[in-house]
Design an enzyme around this catalytic site. Structure first.
Site, PDB file in Angstrom:
ATOM      1  N   CYS A 114     -25.383  61.704  35.145  1.00 40.32           N
ATOM      2  CA  CYS A 114     -25.615  60.844  36.328  1.00 40.32           C
ATOM      3  C   CYS A 114     -27.081  60.461  36.503  1.00 40.32           C
ATOM      4  CB  CYS A 114     -25.115  61.537  37.586  1.00 40.32           C
ATOM      5  SG  CYS A 114     -23.334  61.799  37.572  1.00 40.32           S
ATOM      6  N   HIS A 249     -28.765  58.680  44.083  1.00 43.81           N
ATOM      7  CA  HIS A 249     -27.528  58.744  43.303  1.00 43.81           C
ATOM      8  C   HIS A 249     -26.379  58.921  44.289  1.00 43.81           C
ATOM      9  CE1 HIS A 249     -24.463  59.675  40.530  1.00 43.81           C
ATOM     10  NE2 HIS A 249     -24.453  60.975  40.756  1.00 43.81           N
ATOM     11  N   ASN A 279     -18.599  57.915  42.910  1.00 39.05           N
ATOM     12  CA  ASN A 279     -19.708  58.273  42.016  1.00 39.05           C
ATOM     13  C   ASN A 279     -19.495  57.566  40.672  1.00 39.05           C
ATOM     14  OD1 ASN A 279     -21.484  59.490  40.242  1.00 39.05           O
ATOM     15  ND2 ASN A 279     -21.039  61.596  40.905  1.00 39.05           N
TER      16      ASN A 279
HETATM   17  N1  COA Z   1      -8.483  67.875  49.147  1.00 38.03           N
HETATM   18  C1  COA Z   1      -8.199  68.916  49.943  1.00 38.03           C
HETATM   19  N2  COA Z   1      -8.708  70.153  49.770  1.00 38.03           N
HETATM   20  C2  COA Z   1      -9.558  70.304  48.728  1.00 38.03           C
HETATM   21  C3  COA Z   1      -9.893  69.257  47.853  1.00 38.03           C
HETATM   22  C4  COA Z   1      -9.315  67.997  48.090  1.00 38.03           C
HETATM   23  N3  COA Z   1      -9.558  66.939  47.315  1.00 38.03           N
HETATM   24  N4  COA Z   1     -10.751  69.717  46.922  1.00 38.03           N
HETATM   25  C5  COA Z   1     -10.949  71.014  47.208  1.00 38.03           C
HETATM   26  N5  COA Z   1     -10.217  71.384  48.282  1.00 38.03           N
HETATM   27  C6  COA Z   1     -10.131  72.686  48.930  1.00 38.03           C
HETATM   28  C7  COA Z   1     -10.439  73.822  47.985  1.00 38.03           C
HETATM   29  O1  COA Z   1      -9.299  74.177  47.240  1.00 38.03           O
HETATM   30  C8  COA Z   1     -10.868  74.899  48.937  1.00 38.03           C
HETATM   31  O2  COA Z   1      -9.711  75.479  49.505  1.00 38.03           O
HETATM   32  P1  COA Z   1      -9.644  77.064  49.822  1.00 38.03           P
HETATM   33  O3  COA Z   1     -10.726  77.286  50.846  1.00 38.03           O
HETATM   34  O4  COA Z   1      -8.255  77.223  50.337  1.00 38.03           O
HETATM   35  O5  COA Z   1      -9.918  77.739  48.531  1.00 38.03           O
HETATM   36  C9  COA Z   1     -11.587  74.147  50.058  1.00 38.03           C
HETATM   37  O6  COA Z   1     -11.137  72.782  49.942  1.00 38.03           O
HETATM   38  C10 COA Z   1     -13.091  74.189  49.945  1.00 38.03           C
HETATM   39  O7  COA Z   1     -13.466  73.930  48.581  1.00 38.03           O
HETATM   40  P2  COA Z   1     -14.927  73.633  48.164  1.00 38.03           P
HETATM   41  O8  COA Z   1     -14.966  73.353  46.689  1.00 38.03           O
HETATM   42  O9  COA Z   1     -15.818  74.720  48.688  1.00 38.03           O
HETATM   43  O10 COA Z   1     -15.182  72.282  48.996  1.00 38.03           O
HETATM   44  P3  COA Z   1     -16.509  71.523  49.235  1.00 38.03           P
HETATM   45  O11 COA Z   1     -16.787  71.388  50.673  1.00 38.03           O
HETATM   46  O12 COA Z   1     -17.618  72.050  48.365  1.00 38.03           O
HETATM   47  O13 COA Z   1     -16.137  70.055  48.716  1.00 38.03           O
HETATM   48  C11 COA Z   1     -16.620  68.728  46.769  1.00 38.03           C
HETATM   49  C12 COA Z   1     -15.766  69.844  47.362  1.00 38.03           C
HETATM   50  C13 COA Z   1     -16.224  68.544  45.316  1.00 38.03           C
HETATM   51  C14 COA Z   1     -16.328  67.463  47.563  1.00 38.03           C
HETATM   52  C15 COA Z   1     -18.103  69.106  46.918  1.00 38.03           C
HETATM   53  O14 COA Z   1     -18.299  70.401  46.437  1.00 38.03           O
HETATM   54  C16 COA Z   1     -19.014  68.193  46.183  1.00 38.03           C
HETATM   55  O15 COA Z   1     -19.103  67.012  46.457  1.00 38.03           O
HETATM   56  N6  COA Z   1     -19.806  68.756  45.241  1.00 38.03           N
HETATM   57  C17 COA Z   1     -20.805  68.012  44.517  1.00 38.03           C
HETATM   58  C18 COA Z   1     -20.104  67.277  43.436  1.00 38.03           C
HETATM   59  C19 COA Z   1     -21.000  66.303  42.786  1.00 38.03           C
HETATM   60  O16 COA Z   1     -21.739  65.614  43.439  1.00 38.03           O
HETATM   61  N7  COA Z   1     -20.872  66.233  41.478  1.00 38.03           N
HETATM   62  C20 COA Z   1     -21.507  65.282  40.698  1.00 38.03           C
HETATM   63  C21 COA Z   1     -22.942  65.578  40.593  1.00 38.03           C
HETATM   64  S1  COA Z   1     -23.649  64.289  39.713  1.00 38.03           S
END
Ligand code: COA
Length: 322
Positions: A114, A249, A279
């Site tokens: 990215c 980004h 993204n």
């Molecule tokens: N819909 C509903 N629930 C979801 C889900 C979705 N699409 N994705 C994950 N969950 C759930 C998980 O299973 C977890 O459930 P649990 O508590 O029962 O185990 C809960 O939501 C929390 O998961 P978590 O991974 O801690 O959520 P989060 O707040 O971190 O959000 C992302 C997940 C992926 C949106 C977030 O971590 C993110 O944006 N990370 C950065 C990713 C990124 O930018 N990557 C590219 C970099 S270039």
């Protein structure tokens, strides 16, 4: 005489098909409410079956060339950032060179996930500053939808397809003021996409899809982008108030807001395209730059801070006087 890299054109392309959060909630257990609240994304564009990174790059590049009012044949160097090259080789940059009908220029791809567009800008700026090139075309073009596991709700909600382009020219006026790029391969396991064709016996079973520990990536991104902001301001002896626009980004609205808060900038000074694009990896900052310039929000003389973070990890910034 000092040489700077000046932006003379930008372009963007987004495929026609839009996949909404509701569409995704028919594939995995999620909802529009959850996705929008946690990421800021509502829609993303999905490339048609006959589109490729090179075909999308061509459209974005032609728009940048048209805005600049130059002939494609004047371009000295093409750098394409992509994680979805049409072919292992030739590079997508060479395929783009052919599509643009340029016989005699240098063309190569770079891979920095990215952060690719920022890395490409840093390379282009070195070529221009030292006199090795005048006009440099940079394109980020990505078909993330083909790397996504549409059964993985932790990743499939995030990514979209698109291409962004910027054309730079040598100038006595600023220009790119500085670029700052970094890599740390320690974090491979937090965000990666295997290449099944290059798999060893050990990882033969790996699928060629994006694999991510989202929460850990999130925390790293917020901290790292905070540091790169400080590094960039210090290197230029500038204050937060000297920056007119933040072009981050486009990965997650909460990551973007954290960087804006760090800069004490209101969200009105941040170009956000995430809601309707998701993204788009290396295309994202170039698409946002294109939108900011074409909407006339960004005016000549404004100071813009571009920043990105991606797999590797890789991260970087570019401070530009438009
Ligand atoms: N819909 C509903 N629930 C979801 C889900 C979705 N699409 N994705 C994950 N969950 C759930 C998980 O299973 C977890 O459930 P649990 O508590 O029962 O185990 C809960 O939501 C929390 O998961 P978590 O991974 O801690 O959520 P989060 O707040 O971190 O959000 C992302 C997940 C992926 C949106 C977030 O971590 C993110 O944006 N990370 C950065 C990713 C990124 O930018 N990557 C590219 C970099 S270039």
């Amino acid at each position: 005489m000092k040489r700077f890299s000046k932006i003379i054109g930008t372009g963007g392309y987004l495929p026609e098909t839009i996949r909404t959060n509701d569409d995704i909630s028919k594939l995995v257990d999620t909802s529009d409410g959850w996705i929008f609240e946690r990421t800021g994304i509502r829609n993303r564009h999905i490339a048609a079956a006959d589109e490729t990174s090179a075909s999308m790059a061509e459209i974005a590049a032609k728009k940048a060339i048209e805005m600049a009012g130059i002939e494609a044949g004047e371009i000295d160097l093409i750098i394409v950032a992509t994680g979805t090259p049409d072919r292992v080789y030739p590079s997508t940059a060479c395929l783009l060179q052919q599509r643009l009908g340029i016989q005699n220029c240098v063309a190569f791809d770079i891979q920095a996930a990215c952060s690719g567009a920022i890395f490409a800008m840093s390379i282009a700026d070195q070529y221009i500053k030292n006199g090795a090139a005048d006009k440099v075309l940079i394109v980020g073009s990505e078909i993330c939808s083909r790397l996504v596991d549409w059964n993985d709700r932790g990743t499939c909600i995030l990514f979209g397809d698109g291409a962004g382009a910027v054309l730079l020219d040598s100038s006595e006026e600023a220009g790119i003021l500085s670029t700052h790029i970094h890599s740390d391969g320690e974090y491979e396991n937090l965000l990666y996409c295997p290449n099944p064709q290059a798999a060893t016996d050990k990882n033969q079973a790996e699928k060629g899809v994006i694999t991510m520990r989202g929460n850990e990536v999130f925390k790293m991104a917020v901290n790292t982008l905070g540091r790169i902001v400080d590094e960039t301001l210090t290197a230029n002896n500038m204050e937060k108030t000297d920056i007119d626009w933040l072009i981050p980004h486009q990965a997650n609205t909460r990551i973007i807001a954290a960087t804006a808060r760090k800069l004490k900038m209101s969200m009105d000074q941040v170009i956000v395209t995430l809601e309707n694009q998701g993204n788009t990896s290396s295309a994202s900052v170039l698409l946002a730059l294109n939108e900011g310039i074409r909407s006339h929000q960004i005016q000549r003389g404004h100071v813009i801070l571009l920043e990105a973070f991606g797999a590797g990890f890789t991260w970087g910034s570019a401070l530009i006087k438009y």
